[in-house]
Scaffold this motif. Sequence first.
Motif, PDB file in Angstrom:
ATOM      1  N   ALA A 355      -5.899 -39.938 -41.648  1.00 54.05           N
ATOM      2  CA  ALA A 355      -6.897 -38.872 -41.793  1.00 54.05           C
ATOM      3  C   ALA A 355      -7.441 -38.434 -40.432  1.00 54.05           C
ATOM      4  O   ALA A 355      -7.769 -37.261 -40.241  1.00 54.05           O
ATOM      5  N   ALA A 356      -7.542 -39.378 -39.490  1.00 52.34           N
ATOM      6  CA  ALA A 356      -8.022 -39.030 -38.145  1.00 52.34           C
ATOM      7  C   ALA A 356      -7.041 -38.083 -37.454  1.00 52.34           C
ATOM      8  O   ALA A 356      -7.440 -37.066 -36.861  1.00 52.34           O
ATOM      9  N   PHE A 357      -5.753 -38.391 -37.526  1.00 48.56           N
ATOM     10  CA  PHE A 357      -4.741 -37.516 -36.911  1.00 48.56           C
ATOM     11  C   PHE A 357      -4.712 -36.151 -37.600  1.00 48.56           C
ATOM     12  O   PHE A 357      -4.675 -35.105 -36.941  1.00 48.56           O
ATOM     13  N   GLU A 358      -4.720 -36.179 -38.936  1.00 53.65           N
ATOM     14  CA  GLU A 358      -4.664 -34.909 -39.672  1.00 53.65           C
ATOM     15  C   GLU A 358      -5.927 -34.088 -39.452  1.00 53.65           C
ATOM     16  O   GLU A 358      -5.860 -32.863 -39.313  1.00 53.65           O
ATOM     17  N   GLY A 359      -7.091 -34.745 -39.394  1.00 62.54           N
ATOM     18  CA  GLY A 359      -8.342 -34.029 -39.150  1.00 62.54           C
ATOM     19  C   GLY A 359      -8.349 -33.364 -37.786  1.00 62.54           C
ATOM     20  O   GLY A 359      -8.741 -32.189 -37.641  1.00 62.54           O
ATOM     21  N   MET A 360      -7.904 -34.094 -36.761  1.00 62.16           N
ATOM     22  CA  MET A 360      -7.831 -33.518 -35.418  1.00 62.16           C
ATOM     23  C   MET A 360      -6.907 -32.310 -35.397  1.00 62.16           C
ATOM     24  O   MET A 360      -7.257 -31.241 -34.865  1.00 62.16           O
ATOM     25  N   LEU A 361      -5.713 -32.456 -35.993  1.00 62.78           N
ATOM     26  CA  LEU A 361      -4.728 -31.368 -35.963  1.00 62.78           C
ATOM     27  C   LEU A 361      -5.173 -30.181 -36.818  1.00 62.78           C
ATOM     28  O   LEU A 361      -4.945 -29.027 -36.446  1.00 62.78           O
ATOM     29  N   PHE A 382       3.184 -25.077 -27.724  1.00 66.97           N
ATOM     30  CA  PHE A 382       3.397 -26.107 -26.701  1.00 66.97           C
ATOM     31  C   PHE A 382       2.255 -27.116 -26.816  1.00 66.97           C
ATOM     32  O   PHE A 382       1.084 -26.723 -26.787  1.00 66.97           O
ATOM     33  N   LEU A 383       2.592 -28.370 -26.955  1.00 69.03           N
ATOM     34  CA  LEU A 383       1.596 -29.420 -27.165  1.00 69.03           C
ATOM     35  C   LEU A 383       1.496 -30.255 -25.894  1.00 69.03           C
ATOM     36  O   LEU A 383       2.474 -30.885 -25.479  1.00 69.03           O
ATOM     37  N   LEU A 384       0.316 -30.235 -25.259  1.00 66.95           N
ATOM     38  CA  LEU A 384       0.119 -30.918 -23.981  1.00 66.95           C
ATOM     39  C   LEU A 384      -0.880 -32.059 -24.115  1.00 66.95           C
ATOM     40  O   LEU A 384      -1.747 -32.041 -24.987  1.00 66.95           O
ATOM     41  N   GLY A 385      -0.776 -33.015 -23.196  1.00 66.57           N
ATOM     42  CA  GLY A 385      -1.691 -34.155 -23.176  1.00 66.57           C
ATOM     43  C   GLY A 385      -0.957 -35.423 -23.581  1.00 66.57           C
ATOM     44  O   GLY A 385       0.051 -35.386 -24.301  1.00 66.57           O
ATOM     45  N   ALA A 386      -1.479 -36.563 -23.133  1.00 65.83           N
ATOM     46  CA  ALA A 386      -0.821 -37.851 -23.413  1.00 65.83           C
ATOM     47  C   ALA A 386      -0.671 -38.089 -24.911  1.00 65.83           C
ATOM     48  O   ALA A 386       0.327 -38.671 -25.365  1.00 65.83           O
ATOM     49  N   ALA A 387      -1.649 -37.642 -25.712  1.00 64.04           N
ATOM     50  CA  ALA A 387      -1.596 -37.879 -27.163  1.00 64.04           C
ATOM     51  C   ALA A 387      -0.451 -37.125 -27.830  1.00 64.04           C
ATOM     52  O   ALA A 387      -0.054 -37.450 -28.951  1.00 64.04           O
ATOM     53  N   ALA A 388       0.096 -36.107 -27.157  1.00 63.26           N
ATOM     54  CA  ALA A 388       1.222 -35.356 -27.724  1.00 63.26           C
ATOM     55  C   ALA A 388       2.463 -36.226 -27.882  1.00 63.26           C
ATOM     56  O   ALA A 388       3.369 -35.908 -28.652  1.00 63.26           O
ATOM     57  N   GLU A 389       2.504 -37.354 -27.162  1.00 65.27           N
ATOM     58  CA  GLU A 389       3.655 -38.261 -27.246  1.00 65.27           C
ATOM     59  C   GLU A 389       3.564 -39.201 -28.443  1.00 65.27           C
ATOM     60  O   GLU A 389       4.536 -39.889 -28.764  1.00 65.27           O
ATOM     61  N   GLN A 394       3.338 -36.116 -33.509  1.00 70.08           N
ATOM     62  CA  GLN A 394       4.594 -35.370 -33.598  1.00 70.08           C
ATOM     63  C   GLN A 394       5.074 -35.229 -35.045  1.00 70.08           C
ATOM     64  O   GLN A 394       5.693 -34.229 -35.405  1.00 70.08           O
ATOM     65  N   ALA A 395       4.746 -36.213 -35.882  1.00 69.68           N
ATOM     66  CA  ALA A 395       5.164 -36.148 -37.288  1.00 69.68           C
ATOM     67  C   ALA A 395       4.419 -35.059 -38.049  1.00 69.68           C
ATOM     68  O   ALA A 395       4.989 -34.402 -38.924  1.00 69.68           O
ATOM     69  N   ALA A 396       3.147 -34.877 -37.727  1.00 67.54           N
ATOM     70  CA  ALA A 396       2.305 -33.978 -38.529  1.00 67.54           C
ATOM     71  C   ALA A 396       2.119 -32.587 -37.932  1.00 67.54           C
ATOM     72  O   ALA A 396       1.897 -31.618 -38.663  1.00 67.54           O
ATOM     73  N   ALA A 397       2.186 -32.452 -36.607  1.00 71.03           N
ATOM     74  CA  ALA A 397       1.810 -31.190 -35.957  1.00 71.03           C
ATOM     75  C   ALA A 397       2.641 -29.982 -36.398  1.00 71.03           C
ATOM     76  O   ALA A 397       2.066 -28.928 -36.717  1.00 71.03           O
ATOM     77  N   PRO A 398       3.979 -30.044 -36.446  1.00 72.33           N
ATOM     78  CA  PRO A 398       4.730 -28.829 -36.785  1.00 72.33           C
ATOM     79  C   PRO A 398       4.367 -28.258 -38.153  1.00 72.33           C
ATOM     80  O   PRO A 398       4.175 -27.047 -38.300  1.00 72.33           O
ATOM     81  N   GLN A 447      10.859 -31.779 -25.773  1.00 72.27           N
ATOM     82  CA  GLN A 447      11.288 -32.096 -27.141  1.00 72.27           C
ATOM     83  C   GLN A 447      10.948 -30.908 -28.022  1.00 72.27           C
ATOM     84  O   GLN A 447       9.856 -30.333 -27.905  1.00 72.27           O
ATOM     85  N   ILE A 448      11.841 -30.545 -28.935  1.00 70.29           N
ATOM     86  CA  ILE A 448      11.574 -29.451 -29.871  1.00 70.29           C
ATOM     87  C   ILE A 448      11.436 -30.044 -31.270  1.00 70.29           C
ATOM     88  O   ILE A 448      12.343 -30.760 -31.743  1.00 70.29           O
ATOM     89  N   LEU A 449      10.318 -29.766 -31.917  1.00 69.21           N
ATOM     90  CA  LEU A 449      10.053 -30.291 -33.262  1.00 69.21           C
ATOM     91  C   LEU A 449       9.880 -29.122 -34.227  1.00 69.21           C
ATOM     92  O   LEU A 449       9.071 -28.217 -33.984  1.00 69.21           O
TER      93      LEU A 449
END
Length: 479
Positions: A355-361, A382-389, A394-398, A447-449
């Motif tokens: 929920a934390a990841f989904e809430g942020m995104l 384009f997703l930048l920042g250390a958390a983008a790794e 990466q599973a939820a963002a696209p 990386q392309i997602l």
Amino acid sequence: MGIVAGLDSSPDFTRIVVCDADTGAVLKQGYAPHPVEGRPSDVDPQAWLLSLGEAAGGGLLEGVQAIGVSSQQNAVVPLDSQGNTVRPALVGGDKRAQVAAADLVDALGGREAWAQAVGCVPQAAQPITKLRWLVKNEPDAAARTAVLLQAHDWLVWQLLGRPVRRTTDRGGASGTGYWSAATGGYRTDLVELALGHQAMLPEVIGPSDAAGTTPEGLLISAGTGETMAAAFGLGIGLGDAVVSLGASGSVMAVHPEALVDNTGMITSLADATGMHLPVVTTLNAVRTLRGTSELLGLPDLESLSELAMKSTPGAHGLVLLPYLEGERTPSLPHTAGTLAGLRRESMKAEHLARAAFEGMLCGLADALDVLRGRGVEVRRVFLLGAAAELAAVQAAAPSIFGAQVVVPQPADYAARGAARQAAWALGVSQGTLDPRNPPAWQGAAAQILEPGEDLAVGQAVRQQFVSVREQTHPGAFRS
């Protein structure tokens, strides 16, 4: 065409990349921290020159024909009539100026008046707000201020030997709060409103123009702010958005025209190519993940990501509205975060992590939708920042963003953008490049997602978030 260099003077260090002017291939690099402890709100600009000299040591710039300068935004360097600094540069977020920002908003007649005037509403960090703070707190320094420069303007001026002519670019000027990206002109009345009197402002030159040539014959390009340089270094264009995952988040996109937003959610910046960079910021991005990680007793964000991957999209109905510091998008400055959907089966650590990841995104997707709602096309993010790794990001963002997501390899994109600007100015001066078209450097390795079959799932997660947000904060996005 030759060899060019890009210099990025960030809040903490100077980074220099030396590149092939035709391809953008990095040939050499230099780095040096600023000789300053921590991140103070006042910095002697000489510190930037000292780290620049150190980063350029060992003959790094031998053979270089042109230099571009990128620097931290929101730094204002007040000079007296002789060109000497009146006081240290005012830099960074500078929460000291929050009252000054509110004063300025009221002084012009509200947020809408500012949005119409310069495309943004004064924030504590902006140069115009720092001028108002200076008047209130250091009136003698304010009275002696005759010239206003930003960090990259000052560095370009120093590299050129402090000529009579002082320059800036559209990108840097658009963040000051006294230059309008829509009209392409200064609002000197707003400088007077903030500072109490007029001051000399640098000439705004074009994206491919040279600021000048050093006595040694080294061409210096216009320079720009870090955000614009990074966008230029990444090679983003129409249809591209950039989502930056810091403690707070920002979403920007390339657009052919300036956007005036009376709600103040969109800051209308110019880019380093002649286009526009509307920006929407959120106060809560990675701080949401860090808070959740601490709550669950986890040592780091990688552990939180691993835990979240044990849950499923939608986190068993758990929804986190991540407004831990209040929020700017939507405008809820005094609210707090909300955890909704608690049921016995959802009360597991992995579901809270998800929920934390989904809430942020989803909060960042809200910011993207503010731009989409104004006609900004978003085909790639384009997703930048250390958390983008992180795998959970990466599973939820696209699927949540509803677009292809590009995760560039970590690199010094601001310095690279400054070097690309130098190559452009050099090519124009030699007659080998068109002033309207920058050099076509190779894009960032990434990386392309793709959202693929998960798109419907991501949109359901998004809808679940929106429903809770509307229940908890009805009409939050109504202008």
